[in-house]
Design a protein around this motif. Structure first.
Motif, PDB file in Angstrom:
ATOM      1  N   UNK A  25     -35.966 -51.842  -2.497  1.00  0.00           N
ATOM      2  CA  UNK A  25     -36.688 -51.148  -3.556  1.00  0.00           C
ATOM      3  C   UNK A  25     -37.605 -50.037  -3.111  1.00  0.00           C
ATOM      4  N   UNK A  26     -37.726 -49.687  -1.834  1.00  0.00           N
ATOM      5  CA  UNK A  26     -38.695 -48.659  -1.491  1.00  0.00           C
ATOM      6  C   UNK A  26     -38.193 -47.284  -1.924  1.00  0.00           C
ATOM      7  N   UNK A  27     -39.086 -46.303  -1.943  1.00  0.00           N
ATOM      8  CA  UNK A  27     -38.638 -44.931  -2.182  1.00  0.00           C
ATOM      9  C   UNK A  27     -39.288 -44.301  -3.391  1.00  0.00           C
ATOM     10  N   UNK A  28     -38.552 -43.396  -4.031  1.00  0.00           N
ATOM     11  CA  UNK A  28     -39.067 -42.669  -5.182  1.00  0.00           C
ATOM     12  C   UNK A  28     -39.196 -43.602  -6.369  1.00  0.00           C
ATOM     13  N   UNK A  29     -39.875 -43.180  -7.431  1.00  0.00           N
ATOM     14  CA  UNK A  29     -40.071 -44.069  -8.581  1.00  0.00           C
ATOM     15  C   UNK A  29     -38.750 -44.593  -9.116  1.00  0.00           C
ATOM     16  N   UNK A  30     -38.740 -45.845  -9.527  1.00  0.00           N
ATOM     17  CA  UNK A  30     -37.520 -46.485  -9.988  1.00  0.00           C
ATOM     18  C   UNK A  30     -36.991 -45.842 -11.264  1.00  0.00           C
ATOM     19  N   UNK A  31     -37.848 -45.138 -11.948  1.00  0.00           N
ATOM     20  CA  UNK A  31     -37.392 -44.494 -13.161  1.00  0.00           C
ATOM     21  C   UNK A  31     -36.538 -43.259 -12.908  1.00  0.00           C
ATOM     22  N   UNK A  32     -36.466 -42.812 -11.690  1.00  0.00           N
ATOM     23  CA  UNK A  32     -35.691 -41.632 -11.343  1.00  0.00           C
ATOM     24  C   UNK A  32     -34.212 -41.957 -11.496  1.00  0.00           C
ATOM     25  N   UNK A  33     -33.549 -41.344 -12.450  1.00  0.00           N
ATOM     26  CA  UNK A  33     -32.137 -41.638 -12.726  1.00  0.00           C
ATOM     27  C   UNK A  33     -31.265 -41.340 -11.530  1.00  0.00           C
ATOM     28  N   UNK A  34     -31.503 -40.221 -10.843  1.00  0.00           N
ATOM     29  CA  UNK A  34     -30.694 -39.866  -9.686  1.00  0.00           C
ATOM     30  C   UNK A  34     -30.854 -40.899  -8.574  1.00  0.00           C
ATOM     31  N   UNK A  48     -31.883 -51.133   1.054  1.00  0.00           N
ATOM     32  CA  UNK A  48     -32.185 -49.704   1.029  1.00  0.00           C
ATOM     33  C   UNK A  48     -33.683 -49.472   1.099  1.00  0.00           C
ATOM     34  N   UNK A  49     -34.075 -48.524   1.944  1.00  0.00           N
ATOM     35  CA  UNK A  49     -35.453 -48.089   2.038  1.00  0.00           C
ATOM     36  C   UNK A  49     -35.652 -46.800   1.256  1.00  0.00           C
ATOM     37  N   UNK A  50     -36.407 -45.870   1.794  1.00  0.00           N
ATOM     38  CA  UNK A  50     -36.670 -44.623   1.066  1.00  0.00           C
ATOM     39  C   UNK A  50     -35.400 -43.803   0.838  1.00  0.00           C
ATOM     40  N   UNK A  51     -35.347 -43.161  -0.315  1.00  0.00           N
ATOM     41  CA  UNK A  51     -34.263 -42.233  -0.644  1.00  0.00           C
ATOM     42  C   UNK A  51     -34.837 -40.821  -0.560  1.00  0.00           C
ATOM     43  N   UNK A  52     -34.211 -39.982   0.255  1.00  0.00           N
ATOM     44  CA  UNK A  52     -34.666 -38.596   0.397  1.00  0.00           C
ATOM     45  C   UNK A  52     -33.653 -37.672  -0.244  1.00  0.00           C
ATOM     46  N   UNK A  53     -34.112 -36.899  -1.227  1.00  0.00           N
ATOM     47  CA  UNK A  53     -33.221 -35.921  -1.860  1.00  0.00           C
ATOM     48  C   UNK A  53     -33.130 -34.685  -0.986  1.00  0.00           C
ATOM     49  N   UNK A  54     -31.906 -34.256  -0.697  1.00  0.00           N
ATOM     50  CA  UNK A  54     -31.663 -33.069   0.119  1.00  0.00           C
ATOM     51  C   UNK A  54     -31.065 -31.968  -0.766  1.00  0.00           C
ATOM     52  N   UNK A 102     -30.223 -38.566   1.424  1.00  0.00           N
ATOM     53  CA  UNK A 102     -30.152 -39.362   2.654  1.00  0.00           C
ATOM     54  C   UNK A 102     -30.913 -40.652   2.423  1.00  0.00           C
ATOM     55  N   UNK A 103     -30.322 -41.758   2.850  1.00  0.00           N
ATOM     56  CA  UNK A 103     -30.913 -43.077   2.643  1.00  0.00           C
ATOM     57  C   UNK A 103     -31.064 -43.773   3.982  1.00  0.00           C
ATOM     58  N   UNK A 104     -32.225 -44.345   4.231  1.00  0.00           N
ATOM     59  CA  UNK A 104     -32.417 -45.263   5.348  1.00  0.00           C
ATOM     60  C   UNK A 104     -32.220 -46.676   4.810  1.00  0.00           C
ATOM     61  N   UNK A 105     -31.487 -47.495   5.557  1.00  0.00           N
ATOM     62  CA  UNK A 105     -31.206 -48.851   5.092  1.00  0.00           C
ATOM     63  C   UNK A 105     -31.102 -49.796   6.274  1.00  0.00           C
ATOM     64  N   UNK A 122     -29.121 -54.073  11.581  1.00  0.00           N
ATOM     65  CA  UNK A 122     -28.835 -52.778  12.201  1.00  0.00           C
ATOM     66  C   UNK A 122     -29.417 -51.695  11.308  1.00  0.00           C
ATOM     67  N   UNK A 123     -30.260 -50.845  11.868  1.00  0.00           N
ATOM     68  CA  UNK A 123     -30.859 -49.761  11.095  1.00  0.00           C
ATOM     69  C   UNK A 123     -29.822 -48.650  10.910  1.00  0.00           C
ATOM     70  N   UNK A 124     -29.601 -48.251   9.661  1.00  0.00           N
ATOM     71  CA  UNK A 124     -28.566 -47.269   9.340  1.00  0.00           C
ATOM     72  C   UNK A 124     -29.153 -46.090   8.574  1.00  0.00           C
ATOM     73  N   UNK A 125     -28.433 -44.994   8.634  1.00  0.00           N
ATOM     74  CA  UNK A 125     -28.750 -43.819   7.836  1.00  0.00           C
ATOM     75  C   UNK A 125     -27.478 -43.408   7.109  1.00  0.00           C
ATOM     76  N   UNK A 126     -27.542 -43.306   5.796  1.00  0.00           N
ATOM     77  CA  UNK A 126     -26.383 -42.962   4.992  1.00  0.00           C
ATOM     78  C   UNK A 126     -26.607 -41.613   4.318  1.00  0.00           C
TER      79      UNK A 126
END
Length: 374
Positions: free
Chosen positions: A24-33, A64-70, A76-79, A95-99
């Protein structure tokens, strides 16, 4: 590990993956994207990559951790990837991943799944993975490894497991996972050290020490050095490494390295006719030169990537110390000492299990070296 095979007590490695909901980490959950991005990761996790076909997975999951909009159509997602090998792992490994994700036609999809910056790769990051099963073993080969090679290693591991159970009569899983990367460089990549650190070593073991469930105990075979060993050498190497897997729960930061490495060599040589002079040539040369060790091998004596002769003397001396304990105080005494040394300081463990002290043990060991190797 015999003769300069240090135990890598670190880094659960490898492959396969276990799946569940996203975090659940990252931008506000209300963000549709963002919600769409997280759903795309969940969808991605439902289908293992084709290169994992044939691997006994129980599933995989990305937390899933923070979601970064590019930009408007990229993210890009760290998970944290959780995975388990069915029938082999007692707890999930991580295993730390980046998607990377892209939005196309109103739908988000994963376009890349790679180790996060600074994280170690998994075997499947290096290419297709092939599996060979034994009665007590699962061997996973990296890209380029032949089914015949993997089957032969599975047979060797199957012989090692009962030998270890006989030497270590305590509860353990009684099965082992062996990784065979496609090259020495890829082995080094999995373990996070330069290739020269492993050149000449037959195998290493990875995993967490201490009681309780631990994920991803793995024996990692050096695909260049291992095939060069004799049949007996391969047996010694795998039995030694499997011993580390079996004794993991009884091993802790208080366990002297000479005891953990010496015990593993003792288990490996236990059913052989190898004499001290045959099994400890480097130490024998030193004793004949009048260079009798002043004390039992210290932790730094086992360093690999340094003087191979010095490391060989440390492993050989550790083996002969455990061999001496088994002969003088019995095999059960050696096992009890190993268990006690994982719970408390060595002087206390020696007093409680063998009724002796470190000075007496050291003096007896030095006398045995002089008599057997001089």
């Amino acid at each position: 590990m015999p003769r300069g095979r240090p135990l890598a007590r670190v880094l659960p490695l490898l492959l396969c993956v276990l799946l569940s909901a996203c975090g659940t980490a990252g931008a506000p959950r209300g963000d549709t994207a963002e919600r769409a991005v997280r759903q795309a990761v969940a969808d991605w996790s439902r289908t293992p990559p084709g290169r994992l076909s044939g691997i006994p997975l129980e599933g995989w999951s990305y937390e899933v951790g923070p979601v970064r909009r590019d930009g408007a159509r990229a993210a890009t997602v760290r998970a944290e990837l959780r995975y388990r090998l069915a029938g082999y792992d007692s707890a999930p490994a991580g295993s730390a991943r980046e998607l990377s994700l892209a939005e196309e036609g109103g739908r988000w999809r994963v376009t890349a799944d790679r180790p996060a910056p600074g994280a170690l790769p998994q075997l499947w990051d290096q290419g297709a993975v092939t599996a060979a099963r034994g009665a007590h073993s699962l061997v996973l080969g990296g890209e380029g490894q032949s089914p015949g090679t993997l089957a032969a290693i599975a047979a060797e591991a199957d012989r090692a497991v009962p030998a270890v159970s006989s030497a270590w009569p305590r509860a353990w899983a009684g099965r082992v996972v062996v990784l065979v990367p496609g090259s020495l460089e890829r082995m080094a990549g999995l373990l996070g050290r330069p290739a020269d650190a492993y050149r000449g070593l037959g195998a290493v073991t990875t995993g967490q020490v201490g009681p309780g469930p631990a994920p991803a105990d793995r024996v990692v075979v050096n695909p260049e050095a291992y095939p060069e060993l004799s049949e007996q050498g391969r047996r010694i190497v795998l039995t030694h490494e499997v011993t580390h897997v079996a004794t993991r729960a009884a091993t802790s930061a208080t366990t002297p390295l000479w005891l953990s490495e010496g015990f593993a060599d003792w288990a490996a040589y236990r059913d052989s006719s190898t004499t001290p002079a045959q099994g400890a040539p480097a130490l024998a040369r030193a004793v004949r030169r009048g260079e009798l060790p002043a004390g039992l091998p210290a932790t730094e004596d086992f360093a690999f990537g340094g003087d191979p002769e010095a490391a060989a003397r440390a492993y050989e001396g550790a083996w002969l110390a455990c061999r001496l304990i088994a002969e003088k105080w019995g095999e059960a005494g050696l096992v009890r000492l190993y268990e006690a040394a994982g719970r408390e300081p060595l002087p206390n463990a020696l007093a409680q299990t063998l009724g002796t002290d470190l000075d007496t043990l050291t003096r007896t060991w030095r006398e045995s070296l002089r008599g057997e190797l001089g």
